[in-house]
Enzyme design. Structure first.
Site, PDB file in Angstrom:
ATOM      1  N   CYS A  82       0.837  -1.212   0.000  1.00 38.14           N
ATOM      2  CA  CYS A  82       0.000   0.000   0.000  1.00 38.14           C
ATOM      3  C   CYS A  82       0.873   1.265   0.000  1.00 38.14           C
ATOM      4  O   CYS A  82       1.494   1.557  -1.018  1.00 38.14           O
ATOM      5  CB  CYS A  82      -0.990  -0.047   1.150  1.00 38.14           C
ATOM      6  N   HIS A 181      -3.207  -5.080   1.848  1.00 43.78           N
ATOM      7  CA  HIS A 181      -2.570  -5.272   3.165  1.00 43.78           C
ATOM      8  C   HIS A 181      -2.593  -6.747   3.569  1.00 43.78           C
ATOM      9  O   HIS A 181      -3.523  -7.159   4.260  1.00 43.78           O
ATOM     10  CB  HIS A 181      -3.344  -4.486   4.226  1.00 43.78           C
ATOM     11  N   GLU A 183      -0.992  -8.284   5.768  1.00 42.06           N
ATOM     12  CA  GLU A 183      -0.665  -8.502   7.183  1.00 42.06           C
ATOM     13  C   GLU A 183      -1.926  -8.554   8.048  1.00 42.06           C
ATOM     14  O   GLU A 183      -1.839  -8.863   9.228  1.00 42.06           O
ATOM     15  CB  GLU A 183       0.293  -7.412   7.677  1.00 42.06           C
TER      16      GLU A 183
END
Ligand code: GLN
Length: 206
Positions: A82, A181, A183
């Site tokens: 990002c 994202h 994560e």
């Protein structure tokens, strides 16, 4: 491929802790990077999501922008998610006036590109080299890749909706980036892919 890589997470701003956890899940040691000397201690670097304008200003203030550029030019593997994708882009669109990047990937990235229509959304994205099941991707005021140079491999594109076909994951040699994202979802395939890339780069340097 047995070595345990030490992967730094640029810790100026953004979701540092989540990336560290995901990388540890992928078998790496992690180190928070805030100082130029710490770049000497790592085998790879993650630039997290957050806000690319803030990250740029902090990287300048911490005297990290040039050392980051040098490390990447010297072959340090890096993955940007990002805002991190924006930081790794050679060219950006819709940046703040004067906004600089670290660069390294021969691509043009449009900041907040999806955000004009919808700030945040989730979508299934098939990713090359990361298994048969599409990846459940979380996009938050995300950029997309407007265009890539010849040396850049497209790993993923938006698979549906009004922005079908937009490039959201790329790789160029030891550098990779995603608009989304990885994560945040507990599916660490992207972090595994990057950790493997780092291990292979370590093997080449032996
Ligand atoms: N829109 C942000 C930027 O310009 C990126 C958003 C994110 O990292 N979630 O940096």
């Amino acid at each position: 491929m047995t070595a345990v890589p030490t992967i730094g997470v640029l810790a100026l701003q953004g979701d540092v802790r989540e990336h560290s956890r995901a990388l540890e899940g992928a078998g790496a040691r992690t180190l928070k990077v805030r100082r130029p000397e710490e770049l000497e201690q790592i085998d790879g670097l993650v630039i997290p999501g957050g806000e690319s304008t803030a990250m740029w200003k902090l990287a300048r203030a911490f005297d990290l922008l040039e050392p980051l550029r040098k490390s990447i030019e010297a072959g340090l593997p890096a993955y940007g998610s990002c805002a991190g994708m924006i930081m790794l882009a050679d060219r950006i669109q819709d940046g703040m006036p004067g906004q600089e990047t670290v660069g390294g990937i021969d691509m043009t990235v449009r900041r907040n590109a999806f955000g004009r229509q919808v700030d945040s959304f989730e979508a299934e994205v098939p990713l090359t080299g990361m298994g048969d099941t599409p990846y459940h991707a979380v996009f938050i005021r995300a950029p997309w890749v407007e265009g890539v140079g010849d040396g850049v491999e497209v790993l993923g594109r938006a698979d549906g909706g009004p922005n079908v076909g937009r490039i959201v994951a790329v790789r160029q040699g030891r550098l990779m980036a995603t608009s989304f994202h990885p994560e945040l979802t507990g599916d660490f395939r992207v972090h595994h892919y990057f950790a493997d890339l780092v291990r292979r780069a370590m093997d080449q340097e032996d």
